[in-house]
Design a protein around this motif. Structure first.
Motif, PDB file in Angstrom:
ATOM      1  N   LEU A   8      23.647  50.613  48.137  1.00 26.81           N
ATOM      2  CA  LEU A   8      23.317  50.653  46.713  1.00 26.81           C
ATOM      3  C   LEU A   8      24.570  50.551  45.853  1.00 26.81           C
ATOM      4  N   ILE A   9      25.608  51.305  46.210  1.00 21.49           N
ATOM      5  CA  ILE A   9      26.875  51.256  45.454  1.00 21.49           C
ATOM      6  C   ILE A   9      27.506  49.869  45.575  1.00 21.49           C
ATOM      7  N   SER A  10      27.462  49.308  46.779  1.00 25.22           N
ATOM      8  CA  SER A  10      28.001  47.962  46.978  1.00 25.22           C
ATOM      9  C   SER A  10      27.238  46.949  46.129  1.00 25.22           C
ATOM     10  N   GLN A  11      25.939  47.073  46.063  1.00 26.64           N
ATOM     11  CA  GLN A  11      25.109  46.175  45.256  1.00 26.64           C
ATOM     12  C   GLN A  11      25.444  46.322  43.776  1.00 26.64           C
ATOM     13  N   GLN A  12      25.626  47.559  43.335  1.00 28.81           N
ATOM     14  CA  GLN A  12      25.998  47.795  41.932  1.00 28.81           C
ATOM     15  C   GLN A  12      27.370  47.195  41.624  1.00 28.81           C
ATOM     16  N   ASN A  13      28.297  47.354  42.575  1.00 24.03           N
ATOM     17  CA  ASN A  13      29.629  46.780  42.395  1.00 24.03           C
ATOM     18  C   ASN A  13      29.567  45.254  42.321  1.00 24.03           C
ATOM     19  N   LEU A  14      28.762  44.655  43.190  1.00 26.85           N
ATOM     20  CA  LEU A  14      28.601  43.197  43.167  1.00 26.85           C
ATOM     21  C   LEU A  14      27.979  42.727  41.853  1.00 26.85           C
ATOM     22  N   THR A  15      26.983  43.449  41.383  1.00 28.60           N
ATOM     23  CA  THR A  15      26.341  43.106  40.116  1.00 28.60           C
ATOM     24  C   THR A  15      27.346  43.208  38.965  1.00 28.60           C
ATOM     25  N   ALA A  16      28.146  44.287  38.978  1.00 30.32           N
ATOM     26  CA  ALA A  16      29.155  44.465  37.930  1.00 30.32           C
ATOM     27  C   ALA A  16      30.204  43.360  38.007  1.00 30.32           C
ATOM     28  N   LEU A  17      30.627  43.009  39.210  1.00 28.64           N
ATOM     29  CA  LEU A  17      31.619  41.949  39.364  1.00 28.64           C
ATOM     30  C   LEU A  17      31.072  40.592  38.905  1.00 28.64           C
ATOM     31  N   LYS A  18      29.808  40.316  39.209  1.00 25.98           N
ATOM     32  CA  LYS A  18      29.184  39.067  38.754  1.00 25.98           C
ATOM     33  C   LYS A  18      29.111  39.030  37.235  1.00 25.98           C
ATOM     34  N   GLN A  19      28.791  40.162  36.621  1.00 28.46           N
ATOM     35  CA  GLN A  19      28.716  40.242  35.167  1.00 28.46           C
ATOM     36  C   GLN A  19      30.106  40.012  34.560  1.00 28.46           C
TER      37      GLN A  19
END
Length: 95
Positions: A8-19
Protein backbone atom coordinates in the motif's frame (compact mmCIF):
# COMPACT_ATOMS: atom_id res chain seq x y z
CA UNK A 1 -0.27 -7.73 7.12
CA UNK A 2 3.19 -6.22 6.83
CA UNK A 3 3.30 -7.17 3.13
CA UNK A 4 -0.07 -5.50 2.49
CA UNK A 5 1.01 -2.35 4.31
CA UNK A 6 4.30 -2.27 2.40
CA UNK A 7 2.47 -2.74 -0.91
CA UNK A 8 0.00 0.00 0.00
CA UNK A 9 2.80 2.45 0.90
CA UNK A 10 4.67 1.51 -2.27
CA UNK A 11 1.51 2.11 -4.32
CA UNK A 12 1.00 5.49 -2.65
CA UNK A 13 4.62 6.40 -3.35
CA UNK A 14 4.25 5.39 -7.00
CA UNK A 15 1.05 7.42 -7.31
CA UNK A 16 2.76 10.44 -5.73
CA UNK A 17 5.77 10.06 -8.01
CA UNK A 18 3.53 9.81 -11.10
CA UNK A 19 1.70 12.96 -10.00
CA UNK A 20 5.02 14.75 -9.46
CA UNK A 21 6.22 13.61 -12.89
CA UNK A 22 3.00 14.84 -14.51
CA UNK A 23 3.27 18.23 -12.79
CA UNK A 24 6.93 18.52 -13.80
CA UNK A 25 5.98 17.79 -17.39
CA UNK A 26 3.28 20.49 -17.27
CA UNK A 27 5.71 22.95 -15.69
CA UNK A 28 8.31 22.16 -18.35
CA UNK A 29 5.70 22.77 -21.04
CA UNK A 30 4.74 26.12 -19.46
CA UNK A 31 8.39 27.10 -19.17
CA UNK A 32 8.96 26.17 -22.79
CA UNK A 33 6.01 28.31 -23.88
CA UNK A 34 7.23 31.23 -21.77
CA UNK A 35 10.72 30.84 -23.19
CA UNK A 36 9.34 30.89 -26.74
CA UNK A 37 7.29 34.01 -25.96
CA UNK A 38 10.30 35.76 -24.41
CA UNK A 39 12.51 34.82 -27.36
CA UNK A 40 9.89 36.07 -29.81
CA UNK A 41 9.50 39.34 -27.91
CA UNK A 42 13.27 39.83 -27.77
CA UNK A 43 13.58 39.12 -31.49
CA UNK A 44 10.78 41.56 -32.34
CA UNK A 45 12.37 44.22 -30.13
CA UNK A 46 15.77 43.68 -31.70
CA UNK A 47 14.22 43.94 -35.16
CA UNK A 48 12.55 47.22 -34.21
CA UNK A 49 15.79 48.59 -32.77
CA UNK A 50 17.70 47.53 -35.88
CA UNK A 51 15.11 49.25 -38.09
CA UNK A 52 15.28 52.44 -36.04
CA UNK A 53 19.09 52.44 -36.10
CA UNK A 54 19.04 51.90 -39.86
CA UNK A 55 16.58 54.77 -40.34
CA UNK A 56 18.72 57.06 -38.17
CA UNK A 57 21.85 56.09 -40.08
CA UNK A 58 20.16 56.78 -43.41
CA UNK A 59 18.91 60.16 -42.19
CA UNK A 60 22.34 61.03 -40.79
CA UNK A 61 23.99 59.93 -44.03
CA UNK A 62 21.69 62.17 -46.07
CA UNK A 63 22.30 65.13 -43.77
CA UNK A 64 26.03 64.47 -43.73
CA UNK A 65 26.13 64.25 -47.52
CA UNK A 66 24.31 67.57 -47.87
CA UNK A 67 26.62 69.07 -45.26
CA UNK A 68 29.67 67.89 -47.24
CA UNK A 69 28.29 69.24 -50.52
CA UNK A 70 27.46 72.59 -48.95
CA UNK A 71 30.92 72.93 -47.39
CA UNK A 72 32.59 71.87 -50.63
CA UNK A 73 30.69 74.50 -52.58
CA UNK A 74 31.38 77.15 -49.96
CA UNK A 75 35.08 76.37 -50.23
CA UNK A 76 35.34 75.90 -54.00
CA UNK A 77 33.27 78.81 -55.32
CA UNK A 78 35.09 81.62 -53.46
CA UNK A 79 38.44 79.98 -54.20
CA UNK A 80 37.53 79.76 -57.87
CA UNK A 81 36.43 83.37 -57.98
CA UNK A 82 39.62 84.56 -56.23
CA UNK A 83 41.81 82.44 -58.51
CA UNK A 84 40.04 83.75 -61.58
CA UNK A 85 40.40 87.32 -60.30
CA UNK A 86 44.12 86.86 -59.64
CA UNK A 87 44.74 85.42 -63.11
CA UNK A 88 42.66 88.19 -64.69
CA UNK A 89 44.67 90.81 -62.82
CA UNK A 90 47.96 89.14 -63.79
CA UNK A 91 47.00 88.96 -67.45
CA UNK A 92 45.61 92.48 -67.46
CA UNK A 93 48.58 94.24 -65.87
CA UNK A 94 51.50 91.96 -66.83
CA UNK A 95 50.78 91.04 -70.41
Amino acid sequence: MFQKQTNLISQQNLTALKQIQTEQGQNNQRLSQLSDQVNQTIQETMDQVADQVDQQLQATKKRFSWYEIKNYLLAVIPTGILTGLVFWLLTRYFS
